[in-house]
Write a protein that holds these residues in place. Sequence first.
Motif, PDB file in Angstrom:
ATOM      1  N   LEU A   1     -23.407   2.959  20.796  1.00 33.76           N
ATOM      2  CA  LEU A   1     -23.885   1.930  21.716  1.00 33.76           C
ATOM      3  C   LEU A   1     -23.279   0.577  21.364  1.00 33.76           C
ATOM      4  CD1 LEU A   1     -25.726   1.900  24.164  1.00 33.76           C
ATOM      5  CD2 LEU A   1     -27.628   1.285  22.669  1.00 33.76           C
ATOM      6  N   GLU A   2     -23.174   0.286  20.081  1.00 33.81           N
ATOM      7  CA  GLU A   2     -22.566  -0.975  19.656  1.00 33.81           C
ATOM      8  C   GLU A   2     -21.084  -1.018  20.012  1.00 33.81           C
ATOM      9  OE1 GLU A   2     -23.387  -1.089  15.520  1.00 33.81           O
ATOM     10  OE2 GLU A   2     -25.482  -1.733  15.753  1.00 33.81           O
ATOM     11  N   LYS A   3     -20.432   0.141  19.942  1.00 29.75           N
ATOM     12  CA  LYS A   3     -18.990   0.193  20.166  1.00 29.75           C
ATOM     13  C   LYS A   3     -18.633   0.162  21.649  1.00 29.75           C
ATOM     14  CE  LYS A   3     -14.890   2.783  18.693  1.00 29.75           C
ATOM     15  NZ  LYS A   3     -14.402   3.930  17.879  1.00 29.75           N
ATOM     16  N   TYR A   4     -19.395   0.903  22.469  1.00 27.37           N
ATOM     17  CA  TYR A   4     -19.033   1.055  23.881  1.00 27.37           C
ATOM     18  C   TYR A   4     -20.012   0.387  24.843  1.00 27.37           C
ATOM     19  CZ  TYR A   4     -15.977   4.680  21.974  1.00 27.37           C
ATOM     20  OH  TYR A   4     -15.028   5.354  21.255  1.00 27.37           O
ATOM     21  N   GLY A   5     -21.081  -0.195  24.316  1.00 26.46           N
ATOM     22  CA  GLY A   5     -22.124  -0.749  25.179  1.00 26.46           C
ATOM     23  C   GLY A   5     -21.624  -1.798  26.157  1.00 26.46           C
ATOM     24  N   LYS A   6     -20.792  -2.729  25.693  1.00 21.92           N
ATOM     25  CA  LYS A   6     -20.293  -3.789  26.579  1.00 21.92           C
ATOM     26  C   LYS A   6     -19.469  -3.204  27.719  1.00 21.92           C
ATOM     27  CE  LYS A   6     -20.290  -7.620  23.277  1.00 21.92           C
ATOM     28  NZ  LYS A   6     -19.468  -8.640  22.575  1.00 21.92           N
ATOM     29  N   ASN A   7     -18.667  -2.198  27.398  1.00 24.56           N
ATOM     30  CA  ASN A   7     -17.863  -1.551  28.433  1.00 24.56           C
ATOM     31  C   ASN A   7     -18.751  -0.873  29.463  1.00 24.56           C
ATOM     32  OD1 ASN A   7     -16.544   1.416  29.118  1.00 24.56           O
ATOM     33  ND2 ASN A   7     -15.080  -0.252  29.338  1.00 24.56           N
ATOM     34  N   TRP A   8     -19.804  -0.208  29.012  1.00 25.81           N
ATOM     35  CA  TRP A   8     -20.722   0.470  29.935  1.00 25.81           C
ATOM     36  C   TRP A   8     -21.485  -0.537  30.779  1.00 25.81           C
ATOM     37  CZ3 TRP A   8     -22.800   4.034  25.483  1.00 25.81           C
ATOM     38  CH2 TRP A   8     -21.834   5.003  25.193  1.00 25.81           C
ATOM     39  N   MET A   9     -21.883  -1.655  30.186  1.00 26.47           N
ATOM     40  CA  MET A   9     -22.601  -2.672  30.956  1.00 26.47           C
ATOM     41  C   MET A   9     -21.714  -3.235  32.064  1.00 26.47           C
ATOM     42  SD  MET A   9     -25.063  -4.856  28.385  1.00 26.47           S
ATOM     43  CE  MET A   9     -23.813  -5.283  27.191  1.00 26.47           C
ATOM     44  N   GLN A  10     -20.447  -3.444  31.756  1.00 25.02           N
ATOM     45  CA  GLN A  10     -19.513  -3.939  32.765  1.00 25.02           C
ATOM     46  C   GLN A  10     -19.283  -2.885  33.840  1.00 25.02           C
ATOM     47  OE1 GLN A  10     -15.720  -5.093  31.159  1.00 25.02           O
ATOM     48  NE2 GLN A  10     -15.010  -6.019  33.056  1.00 25.02           N
ATOM     49  N   LEU A  11     -19.183  -1.641  33.417  1.00 28.37           N
ATOM     50  CA  LEU A  11     -18.911  -0.542  34.336  1.00 28.37           C
ATOM     51  C   LEU A  11     -20.051  -0.357  35.330  1.00 28.37           C
ATOM     52  CD1 LEU A  11     -16.657   1.548  34.745  1.00 28.37           C
ATOM     53  CD2 LEU A  11     -17.922   3.096  33.261  1.00 28.37           C
ATOM     54  N   PHE A  12     -21.284  -0.435  34.840  1.00 28.77           N
ATOM     55  CA  PHE A  12     -22.456  -0.207  35.689  1.00 28.77           C
ATOM     56  C   PHE A  12     -23.083  -1.508  36.190  1.00 28.77           C
ATOM     57  CE2 PHE A  12     -22.150   3.794  33.401  1.00 28.77           C
ATOM     58  CZ  PHE A  12     -22.428   4.723  34.394  1.00 28.77           C
ATOM     59  N   ASN A  13     -22.431  -2.633  35.897  1.00 27.56           N
ATOM     60  CA  ASN A  13     -22.927  -3.928  36.363  1.00 27.56           C
ATOM     61  C   ASN A  13     -24.391  -4.118  35.973  1.00 27.56           C
ATOM     62  OD1 ASN A  13     -22.950  -6.426  37.698  1.00 27.56           O
ATOM     63  ND2 ASN A  13     -23.604  -5.508  39.630  1.00 27.56           N
ATOM     64  N   CYS A  14     -24.676  -3.898  34.697  1.00 31.09           N
ATOM     65  CA  CYS A  14     -26.053  -4.029  34.231  1.00 31.09           C
ATOM     66  C   CYS A  14     -26.117  -5.035  33.087  1.00 31.09           C
ATOM     67  CB  CYS A  14     -26.621  -2.676  33.798  1.00 31.09           C
ATOM     68  SG  CYS A  14     -25.732  -1.877  32.448  1.00 31.09           S
ATOM     69  N   SER A  15     -27.331  -5.498  32.795  1.00 30.47           N
ATOM     70  CA  SER A  15     -27.518  -6.541  31.784  1.00 30.47           C
ATOM     71  C   SER A  15     -27.799  -5.980  30.401  1.00 30.47           C
ATOM     72  CB  SER A  15     -28.674  -7.455  32.201  1.00 30.47           C
ATOM     73  OG  SER A  15     -29.871  -6.702  32.343  1.00 30.47           O
ATOM     74  N   GLY A  16     -28.230  -4.729  30.322  1.00 31.79           N
ATOM     75  CA  GLY A  16     -28.546  -4.147  29.024  1.00 31.79           C
ATOM     76  C   GLY A  16     -28.692  -2.642  29.112  1.00 31.79           C
ATOM     77  N   ILE A  17     -28.499  -1.977  27.960  1.00 37.38           N
ATOM     78  CA  ILE A  17     -28.598  -0.517  27.880  1.00 37.38           C
ATOM     79  C   ILE A  17     -29.441  -0.160  26.667  1.00 37.38           C
ATOM     80  CG2 ILE A  17     -27.323   1.653  27.639  1.00 37.38           C
ATOM     81  CD1 ILE A  17     -24.916   0.318  28.865  1.00 37.38           C
ATOM     82  N   ALA A  18     -30.301   0.842  26.829  1.00 31.21           N
ATOM     83  CA  ALA A  18     -31.120   1.328  25.716  1.00 31.21           C
ATOM     84  C   ALA A  18     -31.031   2.847  25.641  1.00 31.21           C
ATOM     85  CB  ALA A  18     -32.573   0.893  25.882  1.00 31.21           C
ATOM     86  N   LEU A  19     -31.073   3.350  24.402  1.00 32.46           N
ATOM     87  CA  LEU A  19     -31.109   4.790  24.148  1.00 32.46           C
ATOM     88  C   LEU A  19     -32.410   5.108  23.428  1.00 32.46           C
ATOM     89  CD1 LEU A  19     -27.547   5.817  22.868  1.00 32.46           C
ATOM     90  CD2 LEU A  19     -28.687   6.616  24.924  1.00 32.46           C
ATOM     91  N   LEU A  20     -33.158   6.059  23.981  1.00 35.83           N
ATOM     92  CA  LEU A  20     -34.396   6.508  23.348  1.00 35.83           C
ATOM     93  C   LEU A  20     -34.245   7.984  23.017  1.00 35.83           C
ATOM     94  CD1 LEU A  20     -36.992   4.977  25.869  1.00 35.83           C
ATOM     95  CD2 LEU A  20     -35.800   3.834  24.020  1.00 35.83           C
ATOM     96  N   TYR A  21     -34.436   8.336  21.740  1.00 38.27           N
ATOM     97  CA  TYR A  21     -34.331   9.736  21.350  1.00 38.27           C
ATOM     98  C   TYR A  21     -35.022   9.928  20.004  1.00 38.27           C
ATOM     99  CZ  TYR A  21     -30.620   7.902  18.373  1.00 38.27           C
ATOM    100  OH  TYR A  21     -29.923   7.176  17.443  1.00 38.27           O
ATOM    101  N   HIS A  22     -35.803  11.000  19.903  1.00 37.28           N
ATOM    102  CA  HIS A  22     -36.482  11.362  18.655  1.00 37.28           C
ATOM    103  C   HIS A  22     -37.182  10.157  18.020  1.00 37.28           C
ATOM    104  CE1 HIS A  22     -34.932  15.423  18.620  1.00 37.28           C
ATOM    105  NE2 HIS A  22     -33.714  14.967  18.829  1.00 37.28           N
ATOM    106  N   ASP A  23     -37.949   9.436  18.836  1.00 32.59           N
ATOM    107  CA  ASP A  23     -38.720   8.278  18.363  1.00 32.59           C
ATOM    108  C   ASP A  23     -37.838   7.158  17.824  1.00 32.59           C
ATOM    109  OD1 ASP A  23     -41.137   9.534  18.996  1.00 32.59           O
ATOM    110  OD2 ASP A  23     -41.171  10.582  17.072  1.00 32.59           O
ATOM    111  N   GLN A  24     -36.563   7.181  18.166  1.00 33.53           N
ATOM    112  CA  GLN A  24     -35.656   6.109  17.776  1.00 33.53           C
ATOM    113  C   GLN A  24     -35.257   5.312  19.012  1.00 33.53           C
ATOM    114  OE1 GLN A  24     -32.505   7.082  14.919  1.00 33.53           O
ATOM    115  NE2 GLN A  24     -33.367   9.143  14.744  1.00 33.53           N
ATOM    116  N   VAL A  25     -35.073   4.021  18.833  1.00 32.44           N
ATOM    117  CA  VAL A  25     -34.704   3.127  19.929  1.00 32.44           C
ATOM    118  C   VAL A  25     -33.459   2.349  19.523  1.00 32.44           C
ATOM    119  CG1 VAL A  25     -35.404   1.176  21.360  1.00 32.44           C
ATOM    120  CG2 VAL A  25     -37.091   2.907  20.710  1.00 32.44           C
ATOM    121  N   SER A  26     -32.424   2.438  20.339  1.00 31.55           N
ATOM    122  CA  SER A  26     -31.212   1.651  20.131  1.00 31.55           C
ATOM    123  C   SER A  26     -30.906   0.927  21.433  1.00 31.55           C
ATOM    124  CB  SER A  26     -30.029   2.552  19.749  1.00 31.55           C
ATOM    125  OG  SER A  26     -30.306   3.288  18.577  1.00 31.55           O
ATOM    126  N   CYS A  27     -30.515  -0.320  21.355  1.00 31.58           N
ATOM    127  CA  CYS A  27     -30.247  -1.057  22.588  1.00 31.58           C
ATOM    128  C   CYS A  27     -29.174  -2.109  22.367  1.00 31.58           C
ATOM    129  CB  CYS A  27     -31.522  -1.701  23.133  1.00 31.58           C
ATOM    130  SG  CYS A  27     -32.408  -2.735  21.955  1.00 31.58           S
TER     131      CYS A  27
END
Length: 685
Positions: free
Chosen positions: A338-364
Motif C-alpha cells: 500500500l505504501e509503494k503503490y497507494g499513490k498510483n492507485w489513488m490517481q488511477l481511481f480518482n480517490c482520496s484514500g485507500i484502506a486495507l482491512l484483513y485479519h484484524d489488521q488495518v493499513s491505509c
Amino acid sequence: MANSIEGQSASDIRIDGIQSFGCLIRFDSLLQEVLQVSVNLQEKLGISIDKALTSAPKDILGSKLQQRIKQSLSNNLRLSAALIINRQVLGTYQRFYVMAYRSDDSIIIEFEPLSRSGEQRLMPIVNEWLSRLAQVQQIELLQQMLVQSIQAVTGYDRVLLCQFDSHWNRTAIAEVCRNPSRSLLNYRFPASDIPAQVRNRYVIQPLRNIPDVNAQIVPLTPTSADLDLPQLDLTAGMLRALSPHHQRYLREIKVAASLSIAIAGEQQLWGILTCHHFTAVEVSAAERDAAFNLVQMATQRMFLLQARQQATFLQQVLDSRELLSTERDKVVQPKALLEKYGKNWMQLFNCSGIALLYHDQVSCTGETLDSYELDIVGKWLSEHNGNKVCWACDQLSNSPLDKLVNLRSRAGLLAVPLPIEQNQSGWLLLFRNAKKVQFSWVGKKQIIEAETSNPLHRVEERGYEIWVETIDTEAPRWSVKEQHAAQDLAEDLAVAITVHQISRLNTELQRANKQLKEIAHTDTLTKIWNRYRMELAIDAELAAAERYGHPCSILLFDVDRFKSVNDTYGHDVGDQVLTRLAEEVQSKLRISDNLGRWGGEEFIVLASHNSLEEAIALAERLRQHIETVEFKTVGKITVSIGVAEAIPGKESRRRLFERADQAMYRAKQSGRNRVEAASTELSAS
C-alpha cells in the motif's frame, strides 16, 4: 418546466389525429380494407375521403406498393426504412416519404410529401461534417461539433445535446444557440420531463419531429369510437400528434418547432439531441434523415472514444496488477504494498484514500478514517453487504455509516471484499472526498423538489424558472468500469495477502518447531542440553568415531556434597549453584564440545575427537577452574569427574556411561575434588 408529461391519461397517449405535415391511412391487418383516413387526405394525396374509404387498398396504393408493404410487414412490425415513391396528385407527379407499420390489429401507412429543394446542397454539407466528425479525438469536442453539424443541416435556432444520469435527469452538455440569452448549456432538466413512457417510445422510434407546436391536429375519420376500435398507437411513425401536456410544455419554454433524436447506449438510452426553433419551421425528410445519420455516426464515434478511454484505464489497472504480481515471490507485507503503490492507485481511481482491512489488521494511505473507525466500517460491511461483489456509495451522509463513524469530508466509498477465507473476509476500501457542485435546474420548484432533497434557490428567469441546487455532501459516482477494476485489484491483493500470511505462518511454524525442539532438548533450569539430547549426541558421536576411527570421550561429574548445599541453603540456592556451574563449565569448552545436564547435580561433557589423555587434561582444567569460582551465598564448591574414552567397535552409550560413572565414583571415594580415568573393563559392582 411547468408541467411534465408524466401521468398522461390514455387519451393523451393515443389521439385520433396526426400532425399536418403528412397524411395517414389505416388498413386492416391483412391490408384488404381501408378503416380510417386523415381528413387532409385529399390535400396531400388528391383522393377524396369518401373514395378512399370505399376503395380497395390496391386502388389507393397501387398493387406494387401494396405487395411490397404486405411482404415487408409479414414478419416485421415496421418497415426497416422509409420508402420513396412517385405519385400523381392532381395531374402532377409528387414524391412521397412512405412509412408503414403495424399498430394493434391494423396496418398504418403514413405519407409525407417531399420537396427536391435543398437536397442538392445537403449532400456536400453532410459529407463534410461526417469527415470532420470522423477525425475528432476528444469526446467533448466531438459533442460540440455534433450540435454544430445538426444546426448547419437543419437550421434550428438551438441544438442541445443532453445526457441522462442514473435517475433519468438530463444535463445539457453541448449546445449551439443563436440567441445567447436563451442558452441552456449545463442546465439540468428533471426526469419527469421525459418520463419512462416517453423514453420507451424513443426506443421504438428515435425520431420525433414537431414542425409547428401550434398547428391544429388533423383528425382521423371515421373516429375509432365510430368503428368500435381502439385508438391508434402511432409511436412507430412520424406523424403522431402532440398530447396537450407536450404542447403546453413546449409553449411554456417558448419553442415553436422541435426535432428530437434519441441516442441509445448499450442497454438503455444514453441521451437525447433536441433541436428547438423559436418560430414554426418545417424541415424536409432529407434534412431530418441527414440529422439522424449525423447523430448515429457521431455517437458511434463517441462510444468508440469512450471505449478507448476505458481501454486505457483498464490497461493502467492491468499494468498496476502486473507490478503487484511481481511482488508475490518477495513475500511483501500488504502494508508495504500500500505504501509503494497507494499513490498510483489513488490517481488511477480518482480517490482520496485507500484502506486495507484483513485479519484484524488495518493499513491505509491518503485521507481515510481512523483505524478503529475503519474497523467499524469493515464489520458493518461484512454484516450487511451479503454476497455482493462490491458496495458503492457516493453520498455516505445518507448511509447507515454516517451514524457509526465520523465521516468528516469522506463522501464516497467503494468497498470490495478481499477473497481471503470463506468465513473471514477482508476489505479493500476506496474513499472519495465530497466535491462541492452546483446544478441549475430548469422547471417548476415543486417538480424539481421531487428529484432532490437539497435546498433550492431561484437565481434568474429566462422565460422559465431557473433553480440552483448546491451539493457539498456527494462525491463523483463510481463507474462500472471502476468497480470491475477494483474487484480485479482486490483479487490480486488477496493473493499477495495470502502469500504473506502463508509465509508468516511458515515462519511462526518454524519458530514453534524450534521452540518445541529446544524444549525437548534443553534443560529448563540450566538452559544446556538435557539427558535426552545428550544421549542423541553421544550415539551420533560413537557412530562417527567407529566409522572414521577418531577418538571420543565423555566427562561425567557432579557437585561434591551438594545435598548439604540444599539442606543448608535451600533448593533455590542449590538451583542457582547448578545454573552458575553450567555457565562456568560452558565458558571453558571448545565449540566442538557439548555440555548437558544428566540429572540432579550430575553433568556430562561430550569431548569430540579427544583421546583419554586429552579428556583427562580437559577435566583437570575444569576441576581447577571450578574450585576457584566464588558462588553466591555458598562460596566455593568442588566437583568430582570421571573420564572415559570410547573403545572402538565395542562401546555402547550405556557401557561408556557406566565406565565413566564408576570412574566418578572412585574420584569421590578417593577424597572428592579430583579426576579419575575409567578402566577399559567394568568393575563387578
